[in-house]
Design a protein around this motif. Structure first.
Motif, PDB file in Angstrom:
ATOM      1  N   ALA A   1      -4.940  23.473 -18.335  1.00  0.00           N
ATOM      2  CA  ALA A   1      -5.577  22.646 -17.305  1.00  0.00           C
ATOM      3  C   ALA A   1      -4.582  21.647 -16.752  1.00  0.00           C
ATOM      4  CB  ALA A   1      -6.791  21.910 -17.872  1.00  0.00           C
ATOM      5  N   ALA A   2      -4.740  21.343 -15.470  1.00  0.00           N
ATOM      6  CA  ALA A   2      -3.862  20.373 -14.811  1.00  0.00           C
ATOM      7  C   ALA A   2      -4.671  19.508 -13.862  1.00  0.00           C
ATOM      8  CB  ALA A   2      -2.755  21.089 -14.033  1.00  0.00           C
ATOM      9  N   THR A   3      -4.140  18.316 -13.593  1.00  0.00           N
ATOM     10  CA  THR A   3      -4.771  17.427 -12.617  1.00  0.00           C
ATOM     11  C   THR A   3      -4.394  17.879 -11.213  1.00  0.00           C
ATOM     12  OG1 THR A   3      -2.864  15.980 -12.569  1.00  0.00           O
ATOM     13  CG2 THR A   3      -4.585  15.462 -14.179  1.00  0.00           C
ATOM     14  N   ARG A   4      -4.989  17.222 -10.217  1.00  0.00           N
ATOM     15  CA  ARG A   4      -4.691  17.535  -8.827  1.00  0.00           C
ATOM     16  C   ARG A   4      -3.207  17.314  -8.533  1.00  0.00           C
ATOM     17  NH1 ARG A   4      -7.857  13.974  -4.941  1.00  0.00           N
ATOM     18  NH2 ARG A   4      -9.070  13.809  -6.849  1.00  0.00           N
ATOM     19  N   GLU A   5      -2.606  16.341  -9.230  1.00  0.00           N
ATOM     20  CA  GLU A   5      -1.187  16.059  -9.014  1.00  0.00           C
ATOM     21  C   GLU A   5      -0.298  17.088  -9.702  1.00  0.00           C
ATOM     22  OE1 GLU A   5      -3.404  13.734 -10.230  1.00  0.00           O
ATOM     23  OE2 GLU A   5      -3.762  12.996  -8.191  1.00  0.00           O
ATOM     24  N   GLY A   6      -0.898  17.965 -10.497  1.00  0.00           N
ATOM     25  CA  GLY A   6      -0.106  19.008 -11.154  1.00  0.00           C
ATOM     26  C   GLY A   6       0.371  18.657 -12.555  1.00  0.00           C
ATOM     27  N   THR A   7      -0.156  17.575 -13.119  1.00  0.00           N
ATOM     28  CA  THR A   7       0.200  17.219 -14.494  1.00  0.00           C
ATOM     29  C   THR A   7      -0.610  18.068 -15.473  1.00  0.00           C
ATOM     30  OG1 THR A   7       0.629  14.949 -13.819  1.00  0.00           O
ATOM     31  CG2 THR A   7       0.329  15.338 -16.176  1.00  0.00           C
ATOM     32  N   LEU A   8       0.107  18.739 -16.363  1.00  0.00           N
ATOM     33  CA  LEU A   8      -0.572  19.569 -17.363  1.00  0.00           C
ATOM     34  C   LEU A   8      -1.267  18.667 -18.376  1.00  0.00           C
ATOM     35  CD1 LEU A   8      -0.709  22.670 -18.013  1.00  0.00           C
ATOM     36  CD2 LEU A   8       1.048  22.225 -19.740  1.00  0.00           C
ATOM     37  N   VAL A   9      -2.567  18.851 -18.586  1.00  0.00           N
ATOM     38  CA  VAL A   9      -3.297  17.997 -19.530  1.00  0.00           C
ATOM     39  C   VAL A   9      -3.895  18.797 -20.687  1.00  0.00           C
ATOM     40  CG1 VAL A   9      -3.805  16.155 -17.887  1.00  0.00           C
ATOM     41  CG2 VAL A   9      -5.370  18.096 -18.071  1.00  0.00           C
ATOM     42  N   ALA A  10      -3.910  20.117 -20.575  1.00  0.00           N
ATOM     43  CA  ALA A  10      -4.418  20.920 -21.689  1.00  0.00           C
ATOM     44  C   ALA A  10      -3.676  22.240 -21.782  1.00  0.00           C
ATOM     45  CB  ALA A  10      -5.921  21.172 -21.536  1.00  0.00           C
ATOM     46  N   CYS A  11      -3.378  22.588 -23.031  1.00  0.00           N
ATOM     47  CA  CYS A  11      -2.892  23.919 -23.364  1.00  0.00           C
ATOM     48  C   CYS A  11      -3.486  24.157 -24.745  1.00  0.00           C
ATOM     49  CB  CYS A  11      -1.372  23.968 -23.375  1.00  0.00           C
ATOM     50  SG  CYS A  11      -0.747  25.608 -23.828  1.00  0.00           S
ATOM     51  N   SER A  12      -4.643  24.782 -24.763  1.00  0.00           N
ATOM     52  CA  SER A  12      -5.464  24.757 -25.970  1.00  0.00           C
ATOM     53  C   SER A  12      -5.924  26.150 -26.390  1.00  0.00           C
ATOM     54  CB  SER A  12      -6.695  23.866 -25.717  1.00  0.00           C
ATOM     55  OG  SER A  12      -7.586  23.949 -26.799  1.00  0.00           O
ATOM     56  N   TYR A  13      -6.006  26.344 -27.680  1.00  0.00           N
ATOM     57  CA  TYR A  13      -6.547  27.597 -28.215  1.00  0.00           C
ATOM     58  C   TYR A  13      -8.079  27.545 -28.286  1.00  0.00           C
ATOM     59  CZ  TYR A  13      -1.773  28.584 -29.906  1.00  0.00           C
ATOM     60  OH  TYR A  13      -0.429  28.819 -30.002  1.00  0.00           O
ATOM     61  N   ASP A  14      -8.660  26.379 -28.012  1.00  0.00           N
ATOM     62  CA  ASP A  14     -10.118  26.249 -28.096  1.00  0.00           C
ATOM     63  C   ASP A  14     -10.803  27.046 -26.983  1.00  0.00           C
ATOM     64  OD1 ASP A  14      -9.729  24.627 -30.233  1.00  0.00           O
ATOM     65  OD2 ASP A  14     -10.110  22.753 -29.176  1.00  0.00           O
ATOM     66  N   ALA A  15     -12.125  27.222 -27.129  1.00  0.00           N
ATOM     67  CA  ALA A  15     -12.890  28.004 -26.157  1.00  0.00           C
ATOM     68  C   ALA A  15     -12.987  27.271 -24.817  1.00  0.00           C
ATOM     69  CB  ALA A  15     -14.296  28.276 -26.701  1.00  0.00           C
ATOM     70  N   GLU A  16     -13.145  28.048 -23.763  1.00  0.00           N
ATOM     71  CA  GLU A  16     -13.278  27.511 -22.404  1.00  0.00           C
ATOM     72  C   GLU A  16     -14.314  26.386 -22.333  1.00  0.00           C
ATOM     73  OE1 GLU A  16     -14.233  30.580 -19.601  1.00  0.00           O
ATOM     74  OE2 GLU A  16     -14.619  29.193 -17.952  1.00  0.00           O
ATOM     75  N   GLU A  17     -15.498  26.614 -22.933  1.00  0.00           N
ATOM     76  CA  GLU A  17     -16.582  25.626 -22.853  1.00  0.00           C
ATOM     77  C   GLU A  17     -16.148  24.297 -23.482  1.00  0.00           C
ATOM     78  OE1 GLU A  17     -17.038  28.741 -24.337  1.00  0.00           O
ATOM     79  OE2 GLU A  17     -17.549  29.492 -22.342  1.00  0.00           O
ATOM     80  N   ALA A  18     -15.478  24.396 -24.632  1.00  0.00           N
ATOM     81  CA  ALA A  18     -15.087  23.180 -25.341  1.00  0.00           C
ATOM     82  C   ALA A  18     -14.033  22.411 -24.555  1.00  0.00           C
ATOM     83  CB  ALA A  18     -14.561  23.537 -26.734  1.00  0.00           C
ATOM     84  N   VAL A  19     -13.037  23.119 -24.045  1.00  0.00           N
ATOM     85  CA  VAL A  19     -11.950  22.437 -23.333  1.00  0.00           C
ATOM     86  C   VAL A  19     -12.462  21.830 -22.028  1.00  0.00           C
ATOM     87  CG1 VAL A  19      -9.667  22.685 -22.285  1.00  0.00           C
ATOM     88  CG2 VAL A  19     -10.239  23.983 -24.352  1.00  0.00           C
ATOM     89  N   THR A  20     -13.262  22.596 -21.273  1.00  0.00           N
ATOM     90  CA  THR A  20     -13.726  22.060 -19.986  1.00  0.00           C
ATOM     91  C   THR A  20     -14.704  20.896 -20.187  1.00  0.00           C
ATOM     92  OG1 THR A  20     -15.426  23.782 -19.843  1.00  0.00           O
ATOM     93  CG2 THR A  20     -13.352  24.194 -18.690  1.00  0.00           C
ATOM     94  N   ALA A  21     -15.480  20.928 -21.265  1.00  0.00           N
ATOM     95  CA  ALA A  21     -16.367  19.793 -21.552  1.00  0.00           C
ATOM     96  C   ALA A  21     -15.530  18.536 -21.821  1.00  0.00           C
ATOM     97  CB  ALA A  21     -17.266  20.102 -22.746  1.00  0.00           C
ATOM     98  N   ARG A  22     -14.425  18.702 -22.535  1.00  0.00           N
ATOM     99  CA  ARG A  22     -13.527  17.573 -22.810  1.00  0.00           C
ATOM    100  C   ARG A  22     -12.910  17.042 -21.512  1.00  0.00           C
ATOM    101  NH1 ARG A  22     -10.043  20.333 -26.921  1.00  0.00           N
ATOM    102  NH2 ARG A  22     -11.968  21.018 -27.914  1.00  0.00           N
TER     103      ARG A  22
END
Lengths: 161, 186
Positions: B39-60
């Protein structure tokens, strides 16, 4: 304020088909696509300021119904300005039961919103009432008036259910 | 025709909306090392690179950054390319902007220490605990690393137990082993 809104993509994945159906029922299949798209843009813009995460589906369908009416009004203005006749019903062709959908689009605005939210969107009368800022009893009346009109247009008698 | 049931039956050929105006973008990426959510912000900063499930990461992401979270794979093309190159041994470092904004303040201190552990070397939970001035907190250090929001990019796989055993890894021990093998660490 933390209200625990789910990620917006989750709403899109869960509800985009229902939003598309509702938009098509309100605006016809061709314009329905634009209405659905515009409804999603509005929803995304407003989303972070929601104060609770309750019944997001109903919230989305309400936005879609309002967006369809706005689109119809602005198209009517455009048609008037260009002295064009309103768009014929030809764009309903991809839908089955063409006369039904033509009838739906000819309903008065509030009747159309109520009947479409209730039957196409599956919203309860309490939710329809909230969407139209009225009472559940008034929602029931709008829906039954709409059904009566549609049956008359289609030449079918009153039915059960 | 039963009007009510005809209304209920309405079905249309439609497509999902094309949305602009999101704040956070993500992709579920099948990387050679496992499935990752990037996941990245609009500015392009990477904020997630996770082995967790899609639902868990997007909820965070929704809770910590903005609920306007959208699946937009092309926003993460460069990060994906670099991750794949890294896990197949064609790259040793990352040059996409990244920030552990999803980590707690304590976890950020822990993750900050990883910068001192270069490619091809390892450290221990206890050494990191000492380095951040909390020598008795090696268990908490383990938890912080286990919740690393930027796996691989912040190399928590280079942290082992004092006895030399692997410890834990969010992506599974096989993935940890593989990343260490890649770096030539026994």
């Amino acid at each position: 304020m933390f209200v625990g809104l789910p990620p917006f993509q989750q709403l899109v994945d869960a509800h985009w088909r229902d939003v598309a159906r509702l938009a098509a029922a309100m605006a016809g299949p061709r314009e329905g696509d634009d209405v659905a798209q515009e409804a999603w843009v509005r929803a995304l813009r407003a989303y972070p300021s929601l104060t609770h995460a309750g019944n997001l589906r109903s919230w989305l369908l309400t936005i879609t119904a309002h967006t369809a009416l706005d689109a119809q009004r602005s198209r009517a203005r455009r048609d008037l300005a260009a002295a064009r006749p309103p768009e014929p019903a030809a764009d309903l062709a991809p839908l089955r039961d063409e006369r039904l959908w033509e009838g739906v689009r000819a309903l008065p605005a509030r009747q159309r919103q109520a009947v479409v939210l209730h039957y196409v969107g599956g919203l309860a009368h309490t939710e329809v009432a909230r969407a139209l800022e009225t009472t559940p009893a008034a929602s029931r009346r709008l829906v039954s008036d709409a059904l009566a009109t549609l049956r008359k247009v289609l030449g079918t008698g009153p039915e059960e259910g | 025709m039963d009007v009510a049931s005809a209304l209920r039956r309405l079905d249309v050929a439609a497509r999902p909306p094309r949305l602009e105006g999101g704040d956070v973008f993500y992709v579920v990426h099948d990387a050679p090392i496992g499935t990752l959510v990037l996941a990245a912000t609009r500015e392009g900063t990477l904020v997630a690179c996770s082995y967790d499930a899609e639902e868990a990461v997007t909820a965070r992401l929704a809770a910590h950054l903005s609920p306007r979270v959208l699946r937009e794979p092309q926003r993460l093309d460069e990060a994906r390319r670099q991750i794949d190159a890294y896990v197949t041994g064609r790259r040793r470092a990352f040059d996409v902007p990244a920030s552990p904004v999803l980590a707690t303040p304590f976890a950020r201190r822990v993750l900050g220490e990883l910068a001192r552990v270069p490619y091809g070397s390892t450290t221990t939970y206890q050494a990191i605990a000492r380095a951040i001035g909390a020598p008795r907190a090696s268990r908490a250090v383990g938890h912080a690393l286990g919740a690393n929001p930027l796996c691989i990019v912040l190399p928590c796989h280079r942290v082992l137990r004092t006895d030399g055993s692997l410890g834990g890894y969010a992506g599974g021990l096989a993935a940890k082993r593989r990343l260490l093998d890649l770096e030539g660490v026994a």
